[in-house]
Write a protein that holds these residues in place. Sequence first.
Motif, short mmCIF file in Angstrom:
data_model
loop_
_atom_site.label_atom_id
_atom_site.label_comp_id
_atom_site.label_asym_id
_atom_site.label_seq_id
_atom_site.Cartn_x
_atom_site.Cartn_y
_atom_site.Cartn_z
N MET A 52 0.87 -1.18 0.00
CA MET A 52 0.00 0.00 0.00
C MET A 52 0.90 1.22 0.00
SD MET A 52 -3.30 0.81 2.38
CE MET A 52 -2.78 1.83 3.73
N ASN A 53 0.81 2.00 -1.06
CA ASN A 53 1.74 3.13 -1.24
C ASN A 53 3.18 2.68 -1.07
OD1 ASN A 53 -0.44 4.86 -1.68
ND2 ASN A 53 -0.64 5.34 0.48
N GLY A 54 3.47 1.50 -1.58
CA GLY A 54 4.84 0.98 -1.57
C GLY A 54 5.26 0.31 -0.27
N GLU A 55 4.42 0.38 0.76
CA GLU A 55 4.76 -0.24 2.04
C GLU A 55 4.02 -1.57 2.18
OE1 GLU A 55 7.09 0.72 4.12
OE2 GLU A 55 7.49 2.42 2.80
N LEU A 56 4.69 -2.51 2.83
CA LEU A 56 4.08 -3.82 3.05
C LEU A 56 3.11 -3.71 4.23
CD1 LEU A 56 4.41 -6.77 1.97
CD2 LEU A 56 5.91 -7.15 3.94
N VAL A 57 1.84 -4.07 3.99
CA VAL A 57 0.85 -4.01 5.09
C VAL A 57 0.08 -5.32 5.12
CG1 VAL A 57 0.56 -1.49 4.95
CG2 VAL A 57 -1.01 -2.98 3.67
N ASN A 58 -0.37 -5.67 6.31
CA ASN A 58 -1.26 -6.81 6.44
C ASN A 58 -2.68 -6.29 6.23
OD1 ASN A 58 0.67 -8.79 6.97
ND2 ASN A 58 0.79 -8.23 9.12
N SER A 59 -3.28 -6.67 5.13
CA SER A 59 -4.57 -6.06 4.74
C SER A 59 -5.70 -6.45 5.68
CB SER A 59 -4.91 -6.39 3.29
OG SER A 59 -5.05 -7.79 3.10
N CYS A 60 -5.50 -7.48 6.52
CA CYS A 60 -6.55 -7.83 7.49
C CYS A 60 -6.62 -6.81 8.62
CB CYS A 60 -6.33 -9.24 8.04
SG CYS A 60 -4.90 -9.42 9.15
N LEU A 61 -5.60 -5.97 8.72
CA LEU A 61 -5.58 -4.98 9.81
C LEU A 61 -5.91 -3.57 9.32
CD1 LEU A 61 -2.38 -5.94 11.88
CD2 LEU A 61 -4.77 -6.61 12.27
N VAL A 62 -6.12 -3.41 8.02
CA VAL A 62 -6.32 -2.06 7.47
C VAL A 62 -7.80 -1.81 7.20
CG1 VAL A 62 -5.74 -0.50 5.56
CG2 VAL A 62 -4.02 -2.12 6.40
N PRO A 63 -8.42 -0.84 7.89
CA PRO A 63 -9.81 -0.53 7.58
C PRO A 63 -9.91 0.14 6.21
CG PRO A 63 -9.06 0.61 9.59
CD PRO A 63 -7.86 -0.01 8.95
N ALA A 64 -11.03 -0.11 5.53
CA ALA A 64 -11.21 0.41 4.18
C ALA A 64 -10.94 1.91 4.10
CB ALA A 64 -12.62 0.09 3.69
N LEU A 65 -11.45 2.62 5.09
CA LEU A 65 -11.33 4.08 5.04
C LEU A 65 -9.86 4.52 5.03
CD1 LEU A 65 -13.21 6.47 4.84
CD2 LEU A 65 -13.24 6.61 7.34
N GLN A 66 -9.03 3.74 5.71
CA GLN A 66 -7.59 4.08 5.75
C GLN A 66 -6.92 3.90 4.39
OE1 GLN A 66 -5.62 2.30 9.20
NE2 GLN A 66 -3.66 2.47 8.14
N ALA A 67 -7.54 3.08 3.55
CA ALA A 67 -6.97 2.84 2.22
C ALA A 67 -7.49 3.84 1.20
CB ALA A 67 -7.29 1.41 1.77
N ASN A 68 -8.38 4.74 1.64
CA ASN A 68 -8.93 5.73 0.71
C ASN A 68 -7.80 6.57 0.12
OD1 ASN A 68 -10.77 7.29 -0.69
ND2 ASN A 68 -11.10 8.69 1.03
N GLY A 69 -7.75 6.63 -1.18
CA GLY A 69 -6.73 7.42 -1.87
C GLY A 69 -5.42 6.69 -2.07
N ALA A 70 -5.33 5.46 -1.57
CA ALA A 70 -4.06 4.74 -1.64
C ALA A 70 -3.90 4.00 -2.96
CB ALA A 70 -3.97 3.74 -0.49
N SER A 71 -2.66 3.69 -3.22
CA SER A 71 -2.32 2.86 -4.36
C SER A 71 -1.94 1.49 -3.80
CB SER A 71 -1.15 3.51 -5.09
OG SER A 71 -0.81 2.74 -6.21
N VAL A 72 -2.64 0.46 -4.23
CA VAL A 72 -2.45 -0.87 -3.65
C VAL A 72 -2.02 -1.84 -4.73
CG1 VAL A 72 -3.65 -2.80 -2.52
CG2 VAL A 72 -4.16 -0.45 -1.83
#
Length: 161
Positions: A52-72
Amino acid sequence: MSDIRITINGQARSLNVPSMKRLLDVIREDLQLTGTKEGCGEGECGACAVLMNGELVNSCLVPALQANGASVCTIEGVAIDGRLHPVQQCFLENGGAQCGICTPGMILATQHLLNKYPRPTYEQIQEGLAGNLCRCTGYMRIFESVCKAAEADYLPDRGKA
Ligand code: FES
Ligand code: FES
């Protein structure tokens, strides 16, 4: 419900989803990209890892709203023009994947690692993949695959979200 925009594997998408829906479920259910896997659902195994924006994230911990505007970037965005990315090819050729549940997360963790360290030491490989658990391979084949990928013609700009 929230309106969110995500660029997923280079494609801009607008979605209306519950704000706290997990990014993992947005990816698998709303975007129908089922390559991203669920293991523990608690941020411990890395099976659901995406960039997500070039960083490795565990998507089970990321709420949808936090991904708003992100590049995944998910595993579906890794191949290049319909051909396996060199990292994928190295996992295939070196036995880095068995049941495959951990593999998408491992591949994305490897990309994140190689974007940071194009020629990683063995310790950097071990550290870079420490958040990704594998029940099948005993890790040696995975580390070997990453070593091979680092020697291969790795393309650092590919696979970046
Ligand atoms: S399913 Fe997300 S870290 Fe295990
Ligand atoms: S290949 Fe089965 S969990 Fe890693």
